[in-house]
Design a protein around this motif. Sequence first.
Motif, PDB file in Angstrom:
ATOM      1  N   SER A  62       0.836  -1.210   0.000  1.00 53.80           N
ATOM      2  CA  SER A  62       0.000   0.000   0.000  1.00 53.80           C
ATOM      3  C   SER A  62       0.863   1.249   0.000  1.00 53.80           C
ATOM      4  O   SER A  62       0.603   2.183  -0.765  1.00 53.80           O
ATOM      5  CB  SER A  62      -0.935   0.010   1.214  1.00 53.80           C
ATOM      6  OG  SER A  62      -1.934  -0.959   1.075  1.00 53.80           O
TER       7      SER A  62
ATOM      8  N   ALA B   6       2.337   1.555  -3.453  1.00 51.36           N
ATOM      9  CA  ALA B   6       1.333   1.958  -4.442  1.00 51.36           C
ATOM     10  C   ALA B   6       0.959   3.428  -4.284  1.00 51.36           C
ATOM     11  O   ALA B   6       0.822   4.156  -5.278  1.00 51.36           O
ATOM     12  CB  ALA B   6       0.091   1.068  -4.313  1.00 51.36           C
ATOM     13  N   LEU B   7       0.793   3.862  -3.053  1.00 51.88           N
ATOM     14  CA  LEU B   7       0.466   5.270  -2.795  1.00 51.88           C
ATOM     15  C   LEU B   7       1.598   6.177  -3.263  1.00 51.88           C
ATOM     16  O   LEU B   7       1.356   7.230  -3.863  1.00 51.88           O
ATOM     17  CB  LEU B   7       0.169   5.478  -1.311  1.00 51.88           C
ATOM     18  CG  LEU B   7      -1.112   4.795  -0.814  1.00 51.88           C
ATOM     19  CD1 LEU B   7      -1.083   4.646   0.704  1.00 51.88           C
ATOM     20  CD2 LEU B   7      -2.344   5.546  -1.273  1.00 51.88           C
TER      21      LEU B   7
ATOM     22  N   CYS C 208       3.762   5.468  -5.670  1.00 51.78           N
ATOM     23  CA  CYS C 208       3.730   5.449  -7.145  1.00 51.78           C
ATOM     24  C   CYS C 208       2.684   6.433  -7.671  1.00 51.78           C
ATOM     25  O   CYS C 208       2.955   7.201  -8.600  1.00 51.78           O
ATOM     26  CB  CYS C 208       3.414   4.048  -7.653  1.00 51.78           C
ATOM     27  SG  CYS C 208       4.735   2.828  -7.449  1.00 51.78           S
ATOM     28  N   ALA C 209       1.502   6.404  -7.070  1.00 51.99           N
ATOM     29  CA  ALA C 209       0.418   7.286  -7.516  1.00 51.99           C
ATOM     30  C   ALA C 209       0.730   8.752  -7.232  1.00 51.99           C
ATOM     31  O   ALA C 209       0.437   9.623  -8.065  1.00 51.99           O
ATOM     32  CB  ALA C 209      -0.893   6.884  -6.846  1.00 51.99           C
TER      33      ALA C 209
ATOM     34  N   ALA D 191      -4.326   2.607  -5.952  1.00 50.28           N
ATOM     35  CA  ALA D 191      -3.490   2.665  -4.745  1.00 50.28           C
ATOM     36  C   ALA D 191      -4.326   2.542  -3.480  1.00 50.28           C
ATOM     37  O   ALA D 191      -3.992   1.763  -2.579  1.00 50.28           O
ATOM     38  CB  ALA D 191      -2.680   3.965  -4.733  1.00 50.28           C
TER      39      ALA D 191
ATOM     40  N   THR E  47      -5.633  -0.929  -2.621  1.00 49.80           N
ATOM     41  CA  THR E  47      -4.676  -1.903  -2.102  1.00 49.80           C
ATOM     42  C   THR E  47      -4.984  -2.239  -0.643  1.00 49.80           C
ATOM     43  O   THR E  47      -4.644  -3.323  -0.177  1.00 49.80           O
ATOM     44  CB  THR E  47      -3.235  -1.384  -2.265  1.00 49.80           C
ATOM     45  OG1 THR E  47      -3.025  -1.050  -3.638  1.00 49.80           O
ATOM     46  CG2 THR E  47      -2.205  -2.424  -1.866  1.00 49.80           C
TER      47      THR E  47
ATOM     48  N   ALA F  34      -2.025  -2.982  -5.884  1.00 52.46           N
ATOM     49  CA  ALA F  34      -0.755  -2.250  -5.936  1.00 52.46           C
ATOM     50  C   ALA F  34      -0.134  -2.316  -7.329  1.00 52.46           C
ATOM     51  O   ALA F  34       0.438  -1.341  -7.816  1.00 52.46           O
ATOM     52  CB  ALA F  34       0.227  -2.795  -4.896  1.00 52.46           C
TER      53      ALA F  34
ATOM     54  N   ALA G 287      -1.718   0.315  -9.486  1.00 51.74           N
ATOM     55  CA  ALA G 287      -1.216   1.668  -9.224  1.00 51.74           C
ATOM     56  C   ALA G 287       0.104   1.904  -9.945  1.00 51.74           C
ATOM     57  O   ALA G 287       0.301   2.943 -10.585  1.00 51.74           O
ATOM     58  CB  ALA G 287      -1.067   1.895  -7.722  1.00 51.74           C
TER      59      ALA G 287
END
Length: 163
Positions: free
Chosen positions: A13, A16-17, A19-20, A88, A91, A98, A101
């Motif tokens: 998570s 992914a966050l 990346c976003a 994201a 996730t 993920a 994202a």
Amino acid sequence: MKKYSKDDQVALSVWALDCAERVLPMFERSMPKDERPGNALRLGRQWVDTRVFRMPVIRGASLCAHAAAKAVKADKAACEAVHAAGQAVATAHVAQHAYGAACYALKAIIADRPDVAEQLVHDELSWQSAHLPGHLREEIMSRIVVEPRKKGLFITIEKGHGF
């Protein structure tokens, strides 16, 4: 479907966050007052911090972020960036989001700068790989596929055995 531990899901998570967030400015250029994707990312971070999961909140934030993509569908980079935010936050529900994202972030980069997409995607993949926990790196990065095509780079997720 691969089962991840709760700690792995939290780590995915965060990744992914991150990346976003790296591509969110592409959306904000087009829709500076639209808070839906930023709110999704904040709720994702809140889940990471508290581990308190409420499905209607997470699902609502994800769906709102994805709905924001309709407002910018003419701006492909912005559209892909906001989809990254929707994946994201999701996730928190299912760790495999993920991958989405990360892939949407790559798609946003390609759409934003097609003239130098190969180098930027290479750089982003390196960043993504470096920011994953070591024990997850090979599994995650081996499923993100970048394929050159006539119209440019194509990004997909290899969802074979164990996904």
